[in-house]
Design an enzyme around this catalytic site. Structure first.
Site, PDB file in Angstrom:
ATOM      1  N   VAL A  23       0.847  -1.196   0.000  1.00  0.00           N
ATOM      2  CA  VAL A  23       0.000   0.000   0.000  1.00  0.00           C
ATOM      3  C   VAL A  23       0.881   1.244   0.000  1.00  0.00           C
ATOM      4  O   VAL A  23       0.665   2.200  -0.756  1.00  0.00           O
ATOM      5  CB  VAL A  23      -0.932   0.000   1.236  1.00  0.00           C
ATOM      6  CG1 VAL A  23      -1.763   1.267   1.255  1.00  0.00           C
ATOM      7  CG2 VAL A  23      -1.828  -1.227   1.222  1.00  0.00           C
ATOM      8  N   PRO A  43      11.112  -0.687   8.810  1.00  0.00           N
ATOM      9  CA  PRO A  43      12.177  -1.670   9.015  1.00  0.00           C
ATOM     10  C   PRO A  43      12.374  -2.524   7.768  1.00  0.00           C
ATOM     11  O   PRO A  43      13.487  -2.887   7.416  1.00  0.00           O
ATOM     12  CB  PRO A  43      11.659  -2.542  10.166  1.00  0.00           C
ATOM     13  CG  PRO A  43      10.574  -1.746  10.815  1.00  0.00           C
ATOM     14  CD  PRO A  43      10.025  -0.816   9.792  1.00  0.00           C
ATOM     15  N   PRO A 227     -38.692  21.884 -14.612  1.00  0.00           N
ATOM     16  CA  PRO A 227     -39.401  22.241 -13.374  1.00  0.00           C
ATOM     17  C   PRO A 227     -38.561  22.169 -12.104  1.00  0.00           C
ATOM     18  O   PRO A 227     -39.030  22.601 -11.056  1.00  0.00           O
ATOM     19  CB  PRO A 227     -40.543  21.230 -13.323  1.00  0.00           C
ATOM     20  CG  PRO A 227     -40.124  20.097 -14.187  1.00  0.00           C
ATOM     21  CD  PRO A 227     -39.129  20.602 -15.175  1.00  0.00           C
ATOM     22  N   ASP A 250     -34.363  33.156 -12.855  1.00  0.00           N
ATOM     23  CA  ASP A 250     -35.619  33.395 -12.132  1.00  0.00           C
ATOM     24  C   ASP A 250     -35.609  32.785 -10.748  1.00  0.00           C
ATOM     25  O   ASP A 250     -34.770  31.942 -10.460  1.00  0.00           O
ATOM     26  CB  ASP A 250     -36.726  32.584 -12.792  1.00  0.00           C
ATOM     27  CG  ASP A 250     -37.211  33.147 -14.077  1.00  0.00           C
ATOM     28  OD1 ASP A 250     -37.980  32.436 -14.695  1.00  0.00           O
ATOM     29  OD2 ASP A 250     -36.833  34.277 -14.432  1.00  0.00           O
ATOM     30  N   LYS A 272     -38.853  36.477 -10.447  1.00  0.00           N
ATOM     31  CA  LYS A 272     -40.237  36.901 -10.546  1.00  0.00           C
ATOM     32  C   LYS A 272     -41.044  35.972  -9.686  1.00  0.00           C
ATOM     33  O   LYS A 272     -41.085  34.778  -9.932  1.00  0.00           O
ATOM     34  CB  LYS A 272     -40.724  36.740 -11.980  1.00  0.00           C
ATOM     35  CG  LYS A 272     -40.240  37.811 -12.881  1.00  0.00           C
ATOM     36  CD  LYS A 272     -41.139  37.898 -14.059  1.00  0.00           C
ATOM     37  CE  LYS A 272     -40.465  37.437 -15.322  1.00  0.00           C
ATOM     38  NZ  LYS A 272     -41.382  37.102 -16.363  1.00  0.00           N
ATOM     39  N   GLY A 303     -37.560  28.812 -15.686  1.00  0.00           N
ATOM     40  CA  GLY A 303     -38.185  27.579 -15.206  1.00  0.00           C
ATOM     41  C   GLY A 303     -39.035  26.967 -16.309  1.00  0.00           C
ATOM     42  O   GLY A 303     -39.626  27.686 -17.109  1.00  0.00           O
ATOM     43  N   GLY A 304     -39.087  25.647 -16.364  1.00  0.00           N
ATOM     44  CA  GLY A 304     -39.955  24.964 -17.319  1.00  0.00           C
ATOM     45  C   GLY A 304     -39.540  25.215 -18.751  1.00  0.00           C
ATOM     46  O   GLY A 304     -38.370  25.100 -19.104  1.00  0.00           O
ATOM     47  N   ASP A 305     -40.507  25.578 -19.572  1.00  0.00           N
ATOM     48  CA  ASP A 305     -40.258  25.858 -20.980  1.00  0.00           C
ATOM     49  C   ASP A 305     -40.428  27.357 -21.223  1.00  0.00           C
ATOM     50  O   ASP A 305     -41.387  27.950 -20.743  1.00  0.00           O
ATOM     51  CB  ASP A 305     -41.283  25.073 -21.822  1.00  0.00           C
ATOM     52  CG  ASP A 305     -41.048  25.290 -23.301  1.00  0.00           C
ATOM     53  OD1 ASP A 305     -40.442  24.402 -23.925  1.00  0.00           O
ATOM     54  OD2 ASP A 305     -41.450  26.350 -23.835  1.00  0.00           O
ATOM     55  N   ILE A 308     -43.853  28.518 -22.651  1.00  0.00           N
ATOM     56  CA  ILE A 308     -45.125  28.220 -21.978  1.00  0.00           C
ATOM     57  C   ILE A 308     -45.213  29.075 -20.728  1.00  0.00           C
ATOM     58  O   ILE A 308     -44.463  28.843 -19.760  1.00  0.00           O
ATOM     59  CB  ILE A 308     -45.244  26.712 -21.675  1.00  0.00           C
ATOM     60  CG1 ILE A 308     -45.284  25.949 -23.006  1.00  0.00           C
ATOM     61  CG2 ILE A 308     -46.504  26.440 -20.847  1.00  0.00           C
ATOM     62  CD1 ILE A 308     -45.499  24.482 -22.905  1.00  0.00           C
ATOM     63  N   THR A 333     -41.866  21.450 -19.537  1.00  0.00           N
ATOM     64  CA  THR A 333     -42.759  22.373 -18.837  1.00  0.00           C
ATOM     65  C   THR A 333     -43.284  21.712 -17.556  1.00  0.00           C
ATOM     66  O   THR A 333     -43.317  20.482 -17.460  1.00  0.00           O
ATOM     67  CB  THR A 333     -43.906  22.806 -19.766  1.00  0.00           C
ATOM     68  OG1 THR A 333     -44.628  23.832 -19.117  1.00  0.00           O
ATOM     69  CG2 THR A 333     -44.836  21.648 -20.105  1.00  0.00           C
ATOM     70  N   MET A 385     -49.852  28.920 -12.122  1.00  0.00           N
ATOM     71  CA  MET A 385     -50.017  30.156 -11.344  1.00  0.00           C
ATOM     72  C   MET A 385     -51.428  30.270 -10.762  1.00  0.00           C
ATOM     73  O   MET A 385     -52.028  31.345 -10.745  1.00  0.00           O
ATOM     74  CB  MET A 385     -49.733  31.393 -12.234  1.00  0.00           C
ATOM     75  CG  MET A 385     -48.307  31.410 -12.750  1.00  0.00           C
ATOM     76  SD  MET A 385     -48.006  32.710 -13.968  1.00  0.00           S
ATOM     77  CE  MET A 385     -48.638  31.977 -15.454  1.00  0.00           C
TER      78      MET A 385
HETATM   79  N1  SAH Z   1     -42.413  28.386 -18.083  1.00  0.00           N
HETATM   80  C1  SAH Z   1     -42.835  27.648 -16.927  1.00  0.00           C
HETATM   81  C2  SAH Z   1     -44.044  28.247 -16.261  1.00  0.00           C
HETATM   82  C3  SAH Z   1     -43.785  29.583 -15.639  1.00  0.00           C
HETATM   83  S1  SAH Z   1     -45.200  30.234 -14.846  1.00  0.00           S
HETATM   84  C4  SAH Z   1     -43.090  26.188 -17.323  1.00  0.00           C
HETATM   85  O1  SAH Z   1     -43.074  25.868 -18.516  1.00  0.00           O
HETATM   86  O2  SAH Z   1     -43.290  25.388 -16.437  1.00  0.00           O
HETATM   87  C5  SAH Z   1     -44.905  29.769 -13.189  1.00  0.00           C
HETATM   88  C6  SAH Z   1     -45.827  28.654 -12.777  1.00  0.00           C
HETATM   89  O3  SAH Z   1     -45.324  27.412 -13.220  1.00  0.00           O
HETATM   90  C7  SAH Z   1     -45.943  28.490 -11.279  1.00  0.00           C
HETATM   91  O4  SAH Z   1     -46.872  29.401 -10.740  1.00  0.00           O
HETATM   92  C8  SAH Z   1     -46.451  27.071 -11.180  1.00  0.00           C
HETATM   93  O5  SAH Z   1     -47.810  26.997 -11.466  1.00  0.00           O
HETATM   94  C9  SAH Z   1     -45.715  26.403 -12.313  1.00  0.00           C
HETATM   95  N2  SAH Z   1     -44.491  25.694 -11.847  1.00  0.00           N
HETATM   96  C10 SAH Z   1     -43.241  25.929 -12.243  1.00  0.00           C
HETATM   97  N3  SAH Z   1     -42.392  25.063 -11.661  1.00  0.00           N
HETATM   98  C11 SAH Z   1     -43.130  24.275 -10.866  1.00  0.00           C
HETATM   99  C12 SAH Z   1     -42.848  23.194 -10.002  1.00  0.00           C
HETATM  100  N4  SAH Z   1     -41.601  22.733  -9.827  1.00  0.00           N
HETATM  101  N5  SAH Z   1     -43.863  22.618  -9.329  1.00  0.00           N
HETATM  102  C13 SAH Z   1     -45.128  23.051  -9.498  1.00  0.00           C
HETATM  103  N6  SAH Z   1     -45.446  24.057 -10.309  1.00  0.00           N
HETATM  104  C14 SAH Z   1     -44.480  24.686 -10.994  1.00  0.00           C
END
Ligand code: SAH
Length: 459
Positions: A23, A43, A227, A250, A272, A303-305, A308, A333, A385
């Site tokens: 080792v 040793p 998400p 965001d 936001k 967040g998400g797409d 959308i 999304t 939302m």
């Molecule tokens: N562009 C985003 C949406 C933005 S609007 C998409 O495509 O998902 C923001 C809303 O998205 C929040 O108010 C909620 O309704 C939803 N959201 C985003 N992330 C989320 C998550 N991890 N869990 C639950 N709802 C979520």
């Protein structure tokens, strides 16, 4: 982070290994290869040490004594006597000399990682001493990923570092130069072992405006981050996140995802969350334009797409008008992510033939939506939302003909480790969100598909 990684220059530094078995041999070999001046106290020496290393080390053929401890840059204890190992560790730590005791993390002030060695490139992998088998497994994967000729490319970059600083005094410009080198044919030459041609091409690149000209204008990448679960990012999202100079993000983008952006990219929070807008939309649009005009590569991480309920359209409209190059990267999304992680199929042959996404935020306490269209028992309704407006939403759907017993799900913090799914009916949900103290972000799903959740929830 459990341990703070550093790389130590051991060239001509006195280092001690206590122990002379197999080792110890591995530790001695590695430190010798980093240029250390090795002293070995033991040793006896194993065959490997005697045959391979004896002429490169100073060997003290005896037991360890307390007075041996002084004067070393690093100390390693690798004997099979736990008392000696402990003593070495105590003495070293009392003098603040970094010490490693093989296989005894509790006695170590530093641990040694698994290593992928590519000349000037060293990739170190650590599991904090807790799972060495996993570290080795990861190492195997990285070994397979990084061609051995990487060392040549890295060496060439190292050799040309000063020249690059002179030719391209601006740091961003320099980084772009090296990015171009790494992405293109010069890297290809080095990686395929054609070193002389590579060197010529690199020298020519320093003279070529194609590589050195300062791009007047940057670029904006509108990237959907999904998400929350980082595993749901796309490859393209990750690639662009790792190339950008600045990231605007965001409130919906988790730290885990943010940490996947290039380490030294500037981060600007333009969060936001409902009325509490850190930077108003018009300000975000202008900021994107301003940064791109400074020549920056900007990731706008959403967040998400982005398309959308993400106001992606407005942001690129402004970029289009200002003639700033941009790309949009779709993301998963939250409707998709939350429904899947909650075990609710958004369409189903027996339950719903269509799905509608709506934004449920209230204007002056009033949700101005096409209720007769939304109150359709054979479609799934996904409401973004909608948490604040939920009582109004339930009331309106019932008023326009949906049954009070229509199932409804709330997915809170969907796809994240603390995801919660609440199931109720249009009649019971307004009360349930109060008793359960539901927090944003939440997604609302209404429709008979929700009744499948009990059976299909797979997480
Ligand atoms: N562009 C985003 C949406 C933005 S609007 C998409 O495509 O998902 C923001 C809303 O998205 C929040 O108010 C909620 O309704 C939803 N959201 C985003 N992330 C989320 C998550 N991890 N869990 C639950 N709802 C979520």
């Amino acid at each position: 982070m459990q341990n703070y990684p550093i790389f130590v220059d051991l060239k001509n530094q006195p280092c001690l290994v206590v122990g002379g078995g197999e080792v110890a041999a591995r530790k001695i070999r590695l430190q010798l290869s980093a240029g250390a001046k090795m002293t070995v106290i033991s040793p006896e020496l194993s065959k490997t040490v005697r045959n391979e290393m004896l002429d490169k080390i100073k060997h003290l053929p005896r037991e360890f004594q307390d007075s041996d401890i002084k004067g070393y840059r690093l100390i390693t204890a690798a004997t099979d006597d736990p008392d000696v190992n402990r003593r070495v560790s105590e003495l070293a730590q009392s003098l603040n000399i970094p010490v490693n005791v093989v296989d005894q993390p509790e006695l170590c002030s530093f641990i040694t990682p698994s290593i992928v060695d590519r000349g000037v490139v060293t990739i170190a992998i650590s599991t904090g001493g807790g799972a060495p088998v996993m570290a080795r497994d990861l190492r195997g994967k990285v070994e397979a990923l990084i061609p051995s000729n990487y060392s040549h490319m890295a060496q060439a970059m190292k050799d040309n570092r000063e020249k690059a600083k002179t030719v391209l005094p601006d740091e961003d410009q320099r980084r772009r130069f090296w990015d171009k080198v790494l992405e293109g044919e010069i890297a290809e030459l080095y990686l395929t072992g054609r070193l002389e041609q590579g060197a010529q091409a690199l020298a020519a690149a320093f003279e070529s405006t194609e590589y050195t000209k300062e791009d007047g204008i940057g670029e904006v990448w509108l990237v959907g981050a999904g998400p929350g679960d980082p595993d749901l990012l796309t490859f393209r999202a990750l690639r662009l996140m790792q190339q950008c100079d600045v990231v605007l993000h965001d409130a919906l983008v988790s730290d885990e995802i943010l940490n996947l952006c290039r380490r030294d990219a500037d981060r600007i929070y333009v969060g936001k969350r409902r009325a509490n807008h850190a930077v108003p939309q018009e300000g975000i649009n202008q900021l994107l334009v301003k940064l791109a005009k400074q020549g920056k590569r900007v990731v706008r991480l959403k967040g998400g797409d982005p398309f959308i309920f993400g106001r992606g359209g407005e942001e690129i409209e402004e970029l289009f008008e200002e003639k700033i190059p941009f790309q949009v990267v779709p993301g998963i999304t939250s409707a998709s992510g939350c429904a899947t992680y909650a075990g609710i199929p958004l369409t189903h042959r027996d339950h719903a033939q269509s799905v509608t996404f709506v934004a449920g935020h209230l204007k002056d306490g009033y949700a101005d939506l096409d209720w007769p269209h939304l109150a359709n028992p054979s479609q799934t309704l996904v409401i973004y939302m909608g948490l604040i407006g939920l009582p109004v939403i339930c009331e309106k759907l019932i008023e326009h003909g949906l049954s009070e017993d229509m199932p409804i799900a709330i997915v809170e913090k969907g796809t994240r480790p603390d995801q919660r799914v609440l199931i109720g009916t249009l009649a019971t949900m307004p009360e349930l969100i109060k008793t359960e103290k539901v927090q944003a972000p939440t997604l609302i799903i209404v429709g008979s598909v929700v009744s499948l959740q009990g059976k299909l929830s797979w997480m």
